[in-house]
Design a protein around this motif. Structure first.
Motif, PDB file in Angstrom:
ATOM      1  N   TYR A 179       0.840  -1.202   0.000  1.00 31.80           N
ATOM      2  CA  TYR A 179       0.000   0.000   0.000  1.00 31.80           C
ATOM      3  C   TYR A 179       0.872   1.248   0.000  1.00 31.80           C
ATOM      4  O   TYR A 179       1.900   1.302   0.681  1.00 31.80           O
ATOM      5  CB  TYR A 179      -0.894   0.026   1.237  1.00 31.80           C
ATOM      6  N   ASP A 180       0.436   2.261  -0.756  1.00 31.90           N
ATOM      7  CA  ASP A 180       1.162   3.527  -0.816  1.00 31.90           C
ATOM      8  C   ASP A 180       0.354   4.589  -0.075  1.00 31.90           C
ATOM      9  O   ASP A 180      -0.489   5.278  -0.651  1.00 31.90           O
ATOM     10  CB  ASP A 180       1.386   3.937  -2.275  1.00 31.90           C
ATOM     11  N   HIS A 181       0.619   4.679   1.230  1.00 29.91           N
ATOM     12  CA  HIS A 181      -0.055   5.655   2.092  1.00 29.91           C
ATOM     13  C   HIS A 181       0.987   6.297   3.003  1.00 29.91           C
ATOM     14  O   HIS A 181       2.084   5.766   3.203  1.00 29.91           O
ATOM     15  CB  HIS A 181      -1.110   4.980   2.981  1.00 29.91           C
ATOM     16  N   LEU A 182       0.615   7.433   3.579  1.00 34.33           N
ATOM     17  CA  LEU A 182       1.411   8.015   4.660  1.00 34.33           C
ATOM     18  C   LEU A 182       1.060   7.349   5.980  1.00 34.33           C
ATOM     19  O   LEU A 182       1.908   7.176   6.857  1.00 34.33           O
ATOM     20  CB  LEU A 182       1.171   9.527   4.743  1.00 34.33           C
ATOM     21  N   SER A 183      -0.189   7.013   6.135  1.00 33.73           N
ATOM     22  CA  SER A 183      -0.676   6.182   7.236  1.00 33.73           C
ATOM     23  C   SER A 183      -2.005   5.627   6.761  1.00 33.73           C
ATOM     24  O   SER A 183      -2.544   6.059   5.739  1.00 33.73           O
ATOM     25  CB  SER A 183      -0.841   6.984   8.531  1.00 33.73           C
ATOM     26  N   TRP A 184      -2.533   4.667   7.508  1.00 33.82           N
ATOM     27  CA  TRP A 184      -3.774   4.045   7.049  1.00 33.82           C
ATOM     28  C   TRP A 184      -4.739   3.930   8.202  1.00 33.82           C
ATOM     29  O   TRP A 184      -4.438   4.318   9.342  1.00 33.82           O
ATOM     30  CB  TRP A 184      -3.469   2.685   6.398  1.00 33.82           C
TER      31      TRP A 184
END
Length: 301
Positions: free
Chosen positions: A35-40
């Motif tokens: 996953y490409d997130h800063l946070s989830w």
């Protein structure tokens, strides 16, 4: 049917992270995504969460055959110029094993992290508008030596991306979409399309309801392809599990039944989340590995 996995970036590289990517290749998965997130979302919001592209770069260095990808990257905190440069570099380091999963992004934490205090998050229409320009521009940046663009949301002046991707004419895009605008983007720019199912269907829904919704999505994708003058068969069709109501990882038999039914619908890739205890992706890792090593061979047998 291709079987892939998604490895959430929650482990330190030297405390189990590296071994998981190596194991994904050993098990024979077609692609390992992250996953490409800063946070989830919870319960990951207050725990470890590492960057997607550095993780994939490290994974490229400890694997040889497995494809690597994001699932998915969005405009929420990315700019197409810097993203293109990083993807081009990752494609080179991995010797052409990268697939970009790309989507419009949601309204969660990534949507507000970079906003000035008091500024409202983008509306769904604004996210869709940005996504359309972002995807088109990224296509050009990864295909052309030099790109200049003046748009509603992005301006680029003589951005250079030499020598270009290892994969020609550029690395493949798998576009996440369920609405008409997103599906038109998939038909126009994608080498693949990915869905997580119909978010309006609750966890207590039956298999037939879920599959009917997916059948409808595939029909709408075919219509979008026809409008773009594209053969629907030219796009790979991917289902990211973990959000459909069926218990895919309960046993090898349940996976085989699930995968066979969805292959009949028209999907040619299924992605399984690597099990994570204490989360919605909790599952028996021994069953997961058994599915990877022999479950996919039973589909259609």
């Amino acid at each position: 049917m291709r079987l892939s996995t998604v490895i959430l970036p929650v482990r330190r590289w030297h405390e189990g992270g590296r071994e998981r990517w190596r194991r994904a290749e050993e098990l024979g998965f077609h692609t390992a995504y992250t996953y490409d997130h800063l946070s989830w979302r919870m319960p990951f919001r207050d725990g470890p969460w590492f960057g997607a592209l550095p993780t994939l770069t490290a994974a490229a260095g400890v694997t040889d055959r497995i494809r690597l990808g994001t699932m998915v990257t969005s405009p929420n905190f990315r700019h197409p110029v810097t993203l293109a440069k990083e993807l081009l570099t990752l494609d080179d380091i991995s010797a052409g094993r990268v697939t970009l999963g790309i989507g419009a992004g949601g309204s969660g934490f990534d949507a507000t992290t970079l906003l000035p205090e008091g500024e409202e998050p983008w509306t769904p229409k604004e996210r869709a508008d940005r996504f359309a320009e972002f995807t088109s521009l990224l296509d050009r940046l990864l295909s052309e030596d030099e790109t200049t663009h003046r748009g509603a949301h992005y301006s680029v002046h003589e951005a250079r991306n030499i020598p270009g991707c290892v994969q020609l004419p550029r690395l493949p895009f798998t576009v996440a979409a369920t609405g008409p605008r997103g599906m038109r983007l998939a038909a126009r720019h994608g080498q693949g399309w990915v869905t997580t199912g119909d978010g309006r269907i609750g966890p207590d829904a039956g298999a037939q309801e879920s599959r009917a919704a997916l059948r409808g999505q595939l029909e709408r994708l075919a219509t979008a392809c026809e409008k773009e003058g594209r053969d629907p068969a030219a796009l790979s069709r991917t289902l990211l599990t973990g959000f459909v109501p069926e218990r895919v990882l309960e046993s090898v038999d349940s996976f085989v039944d699930f995968a066979g039914a969805h292959a009949e619908l028209g999907f040619d890739e299924i992605i399984l989340h690597w099990p994570l205890p204490g989360t919605r992706f909790e599952a028996d890792e021994r069953v997961f590995e058994e599915i990877a090593t022999r479950g996919v061979q039973q589909i259609g047998s």
